[in-house]
Design a protein around this motif. Structure first.
Motif, PDB file in Angstrom:
ATOM      1  N   GLY A  70      -6.425  18.688  -4.647  1.00 57.44           N
ATOM      2  CA  GLY A  70      -7.183  17.993  -5.690  1.00 57.44           C
ATOM      3  C   GLY A  70      -8.657  18.365  -5.623  1.00 57.44           C
ATOM      4  O   GLY A  70      -9.024  19.439  -5.133  1.00 57.44           O
ATOM      5  N   THR A 121       0.803  -1.227   0.000  1.00 53.31           N
ATOM      6  CA  THR A 121       0.000   0.000   0.000  1.00 53.31           C
ATOM      7  C   THR A 121       0.836   1.278   0.000  1.00 53.31           C
ATOM      8  O   THR A 121       0.292   2.363  -0.143  1.00 53.31           O
ATOM      9  CB  THR A 121      -0.970   0.019   1.200  1.00 53.31           C
ATOM     10  N   GLY A 161      -4.198   4.965   0.179  1.00 54.25           N
ATOM     11  CA  GLY A 161      -5.195   6.030   0.021  1.00 54.25           C
ATOM     12  C   GLY A 161      -6.216   5.673  -1.049  1.00 54.25           C
ATOM     13  O   GLY A 161      -7.403   5.975  -0.919  1.00 54.25           O
ATOM     14  N   ALA A 162      -5.758   5.001  -2.100  1.00 53.74           N
ATOM     15  CA  ALA A 162      -6.676   4.623  -3.192  1.00 53.74           C
ATOM     16  C   ALA A 162      -7.726   3.630  -2.692  1.00 53.74           C
ATOM     17  O   ALA A 162      -8.897   3.696  -3.072  1.00 53.74           O
ATOM     18  CB  ALA A 162      -5.892   4.019  -4.357  1.00 53.74           C
ATOM     19  N   GLY A 178      -0.805   9.945  -5.189  1.00 51.53           N
ATOM     20  CA  GLY A 178      -0.935   9.246  -3.910  1.00 51.53           C
ATOM     21  C   GLY A 178      -0.531   7.797  -4.043  1.00 51.53           C
ATOM     22  O   GLY A 178       0.015   7.374  -5.066  1.00 51.53           O
ATOM     23  N   ARG A 194     -15.832   7.467  -4.044  1.00 54.13           N
ATOM     24  CA  ARG A 194     -14.751   8.027  -3.210  1.00 54.13           C
ATOM     25  C   ARG A 194     -14.892   7.628  -1.746  1.00 54.13           C
ATOM     26  O   ARG A 194     -14.649   8.423  -0.835  1.00 54.13           O
ATOM     27  CB  ARG A 194     -14.685   9.565  -3.329  1.00 54.13           C
ATOM     28  N   MET A 236     -10.157   5.567  -0.383  1.00 57.34           N
ATOM     29  CA  MET A 236     -10.963   6.595  -1.061  1.00 57.34           C
ATOM     30  C   MET A 236     -11.693   6.055  -2.289  1.00 57.34           C
ATOM     31  O   MET A 236     -12.394   6.793  -2.958  1.00 57.34           O
ATOM     32  CB  MET A 236     -10.060   7.752  -1.516  1.00 57.34           C
ATOM     33  N   GLN A 254      -6.135  20.675 -15.100  1.00 56.63           N
ATOM     34  CA  GLN A 254      -6.087  20.746 -13.632  1.00 56.63           C
ATOM     35  C   GLN A 254      -4.803  21.439 -13.173  1.00 56.63           C
ATOM     36  O   GLN A 254      -3.753  21.253 -13.784  1.00 56.63           O
ATOM     37  CB  GLN A 254      -6.143  19.333 -13.033  1.00 56.63           C
ATOM     38  N   VAL A 261      -8.752   0.315  10.354  1.00 59.15           N
ATOM     39  CA  VAL A 261      -8.015  -0.730   9.624  1.00 59.15           C
ATOM     40  C   VAL A 261      -6.944  -0.069   8.755  1.00 59.15           C
ATOM     41  O   VAL A 261      -7.225   0.889   8.033  1.00 59.15           O
ATOM     42  CB  VAL A 261      -8.965  -1.565   8.728  1.00 59.15           C
ATOM     43  N   THR A 303      -2.336  22.208  -4.005  1.00 63.08           N
ATOM     44  CA  THR A 303      -3.767  21.891  -3.976  1.00 63.08           C
ATOM     45  C   THR A 303      -3.996  20.490  -3.426  1.00 63.08           C
ATOM     46  O   THR A 303      -3.108  19.638  -3.514  1.00 63.08           O
ATOM     47  CB  THR A 303      -4.383  21.988  -5.397  1.00 63.08           C
ATOM     48  N   ARG A 326      -4.655  15.865 -17.800  1.00 57.50           N
ATOM     49  CA  ARG A 326      -4.469  16.397 -16.438  1.00 57.50           C
ATOM     50  C   ARG A 326      -3.769  17.744 -16.479  1.00 57.50           C
ATOM     51  O   ARG A 326      -4.174  18.691 -15.832  1.00 57.50           O
ATOM     52  CB  ARG A 326      -3.556  15.468 -15.632  1.00 57.50           C
ATOM     53  N   ALA A 360     -10.289   5.522  -5.041  1.00 56.74           N
ATOM     54  CA  ALA A 360      -9.782   6.520  -5.987  1.00 56.74           C
ATOM     55  C   ALA A 360     -10.111   6.126  -7.415  1.00 56.74           C
ATOM     56  O   ALA A 360     -10.129   4.940  -7.763  1.00 56.74           O
ATOM     57  CB  ALA A 360      -8.263   6.645  -5.828  1.00 56.74           C
ATOM     58  N   ALA A 384     -10.442   7.879 -11.756  1.00 58.01           N
ATOM     59  CA  ALA A 384     -10.315   8.983 -12.711  1.00 58.01           C
ATOM     60  C   ALA A 384     -10.516   8.426 -14.104  1.00 58.01           C
ATOM     61  O   ALA A 384     -10.266   7.242 -14.338  1.00 58.01           O
ATOM     62  CB  ALA A 384      -8.925   9.615 -12.608  1.00 58.01           C
TER      63      ALA A 384
HETATM   64  C1  FAD Z   1      -3.827  17.410  -7.809  1.00 59.46           C
HETATM   65  C2  FAD Z   1      -4.655  16.294  -7.252  1.00 59.46           C
HETATM   66  C3  FAD Z   1      -5.501  15.592  -8.096  1.00 59.46           C
HETATM   67  C4  FAD Z   1      -6.285  14.540  -7.589  1.00 59.46           C
HETATM   68  N1  FAD Z   1      -7.085  13.843  -8.459  1.00 59.46           N
HETATM   69  C5  FAD Z   1      -7.788  12.786  -7.996  1.00 59.46           C
HETATM   70  C6  FAD Z   1      -8.586  11.991  -8.894  1.00 59.46           C
HETATM   71  O1  FAD Z   1      -8.663  12.239 -10.085  1.00 59.46           O
HETATM   72  N2  FAD Z   1      -9.263  10.938  -8.394  1.00 59.46           N
HETATM   73  C7  FAD Z   1      -9.219  10.619  -7.068  1.00 59.46           C
HETATM   74  O2  FAD Z   1      -9.850   9.630  -6.679  1.00 59.46           O
HETATM   75  N3  FAD Z   1      -8.499  11.358  -6.199  1.00 59.46           N
HETATM   76  C8  FAD Z   1      -7.779  12.416  -6.628  1.00 59.46           C
HETATM   77  N4  FAD Z   1      -7.035  13.160  -5.758  1.00 59.46           N
HETATM   78  C9  FAD Z   1      -7.113  12.857  -4.326  1.00 59.46           C
HETATM   79  C10 FAD Z   1      -6.052  11.861  -3.842  1.00 59.46           C
HETATM   80  O3  FAD Z   1      -4.960  11.823  -4.714  1.00 59.46           O
HETATM   81  C11 FAD Z   1      -6.646  10.459  -3.727  1.00 59.46           C
HETATM   82  O4  FAD Z   1      -7.716  10.431  -2.806  1.00 59.46           O
HETATM   83  C12 FAD Z   1      -5.591   9.442  -3.298  1.00 59.46           C
HETATM   84  O5  FAD Z   1      -6.129   8.148  -3.449  1.00 59.46           O
HETATM   85  C13 FAD Z   1      -5.138   9.663  -1.881  1.00 59.46           C
HETATM   86  O6  FAD Z   1      -4.010   8.852  -1.670  1.00 59.46           O
HETATM   87  P1  FAD Z   1      -2.892   9.246  -0.622  1.00 59.46           P
HETATM   88  O7  FAD Z   1      -1.906   8.145  -0.640  1.00 59.46           O
HETATM   89  O8  FAD Z   1      -2.405  10.634  -0.860  1.00 59.46           O
HETATM   90  O9  FAD Z   1      -3.738   9.178   0.729  1.00 59.46           O
HETATM   91  P2  FAD Z   1      -3.942  10.281   1.861  1.00 59.46           P
HETATM   92  O10 FAD Z   1      -4.471  11.550   1.255  1.00 59.46           O
HETATM   93  O11 FAD Z   1      -2.729  10.320   2.696  1.00 59.46           O
HETATM   94  O12 FAD Z   1      -5.098   9.569   2.680  1.00 59.46           O
HETATM   95  C14 FAD Z   1      -6.417   9.510   2.169  1.00 59.46           C
HETATM   96  C15 FAD Z   1      -7.243   8.665   3.156  1.00 59.46           C
HETATM   97  O13 FAD Z   1      -6.800   7.312   3.075  1.00 59.46           O
HETATM   98  C16 FAD Z   1      -6.392   6.853   4.352  1.00 59.46           C
HETATM   99  N5  FAD Z   1      -5.247   5.956   4.135  1.00 59.46           N
HETATM  100  C17 FAD Z   1      -4.075   6.220   3.509  1.00 59.46           C
HETATM  101  N6  FAD Z   1      -3.289   5.126   3.500  1.00 59.46           N
HETATM  102  C18 FAD Z   1      -3.985   4.152   4.144  1.00 59.46           C
HETATM  103  C19 FAD Z   1      -3.710   2.782   4.468  1.00 59.46           C
HETATM  104  N7  FAD Z   1      -2.564   2.189   4.139  1.00 59.46           N
HETATM  105  N8  FAD Z   1      -4.665   2.086   5.139  1.00 59.46           N
HETATM  106  C20 FAD Z   1      -5.843   2.670   5.496  1.00 59.46           C
HETATM  107  N9  FAD Z   1      -6.164   3.954   5.222  1.00 59.46           N
HETATM  108  C21 FAD Z   1      -5.241   4.676   4.547  1.00 59.46           C
HETATM  109  C22 FAD Z   1      -6.018   8.119   5.140  1.00 59.46           C
HETATM  110  O14 FAD Z   1      -6.131   7.899   6.526  1.00 59.46           O
HETATM  111  C23 FAD Z   1      -7.064   9.089   4.629  1.00 59.46           C
HETATM  112  O15 FAD Z   1      -8.298   8.884   5.279  1.00 59.46           O
HETATM  113  C24 FAD Z   1      -6.238  14.208  -6.221  1.00 59.46           C
HETATM  114  C25 FAD Z   1      -5.379  14.915  -5.369  1.00 59.46           C
HETATM  115  C26 FAD Z   1      -4.592  15.939  -5.875  1.00 59.46           C
HETATM  116  C27 FAD Z   1      -3.671  16.658  -4.934  1.00 59.46           C
END
Ligand code: FAD
Length: 213
Positions: free
Chosen positions: A135, A14, A45-46, A41, A87, A49, A127, A95, A133, A123, A51, A53
């Motif tokens: 996101g 992860t 996080g994916a 990310g 999301r 969330m 964006q 967890v 930012t 992108r 995640a 796109a």
């Molecule tokens: C410029 C920009 C563009 C973006 N575009 C998109 C997009 O197109 N689509 C999209 O879905 N998101 C987008 N995002 C948001 C972000 O990138 C996603 O939500 C990404 O999945 C977050 O991953 P991260 O590793 O940064 O997690 P973080 O932001 O650090 O954490 C997000 C959440 O996940 C939890 N988490 C992280 N790691 C773990 C783990 N190992 N186990 C359990 N929980 C965990 C954290 O506690 C938090 O609640 C964008 C962000 C930016 C800055």
């Protein structure tokens, strides 16, 4: 922090950046994971969330995720057990995910590479990814695009303190250099009020805020 590929499956820790999973899949001619190219990310996080796109999201390709529960138990969640929605994952907040297994489809390496290039270009053109930012700020409400509602409410370019609604993509809030968390949050709440006043739609924060009751 490892990625391994077997057939059309990609296994990743992860801490692996999403883009690395997209590249590993592309190198192995596995289609369906290129959307990860556009999400900043890591896989943890994916998973949390869901995640996504460019028409793909984590729930489309996840087979299962493993993790550690608060009591130290090792846990495994199948795709269905992840409780994915837009999301969001329904897995308890305490967890910690440690790995994920994804499954794509056999594809053409050149086609996948071209798709990833297109995502990168799109992108950069639409964006403010080189600005400070978080996101997308708000979730797209059912039947709407958040940016269109924000634009229609006259919020494009709106400034509060050191924070601004991006001129390029108005669902992105920018830190112009010295924004406080309060500036960002006040700007976001102002946008929510204006959108509700003009369209009747209540925007929901996509960004996770800490310390909010
Ligand atoms: C410029 C920009 C563009 C973006 N575009 C998109 C997009 O197109 N689509 C999209 O879905 N998101 C987008 N995002 C948001 C972000 O990138 C996603 O939500 C990404 O999945 C977050 O991953 P991260 O590793 O940064 O997690 P973080 O932001 O650090 O954490 C997000 C959440 O996940 C939890 N988490 C992280 N790691 C773990 C783990 N190992 N186990 C359990 N929980 C965990 C954290 O506690 C938090 O609640 C964008 C962000 C930016 C800055």
């Amino acid at each position: 922090n490892a990625v391994t590929v077997e057939g059309t499956r990609v296994h990743a820790g992860t801490a692996v950046p999403d883009v690395k999973v997209a590249r590993a899949a592309a190198d192995a001619s596995i289609a369906g994971l290129s959307f990860f190219r556009g999400v900043p990310g890591a896989i943890g996080g994916a998973l949390r969330m869901n995640a996504g796109a460019y028409g793909g999201e984590t729930k489309d390709v996840l087979v299962y995720a493993t993790g550690v529960a608060r009591d130290g138990d090792l846990v495994t969640y199948t795709n269905e057990e992840m409780g994915f929605s837009y999301r969001h994952s329904g897995v308890p907040d305490d967890v910690i995910f440690t790995s994920a297994l994804f499954e794509g489809k056999a594809g053409d390496r050149a086609v996948i590479a071209a798709e990833m290039d297109k995502i990168t270009e799109s992108r950069e053109a639409t964006q403010p990814i080189k600005s400070r930012t978080g996101g997308s700020t708000f979730k797209n409400p059912p039947g709407h695009k958040a940016w269109q509602l924000i634009d229609a409410a006259g919020c494009r370019g709106l400034v509060v303190g050191g924070a601004q609604v991006s001129e390029l993509h108005c669902n992105f809030l920018l830190n112009l250099g010295a924004a406080t968390a309060k500036d960002i949050e006040t700007l976001g709440e102002t946008v929510r009020e204006k959108v509700q006043a003009t369209s009747g739609v209540v925007l929901e924060w996509e960004i996770k805020r800490i310390g909010i009751q």
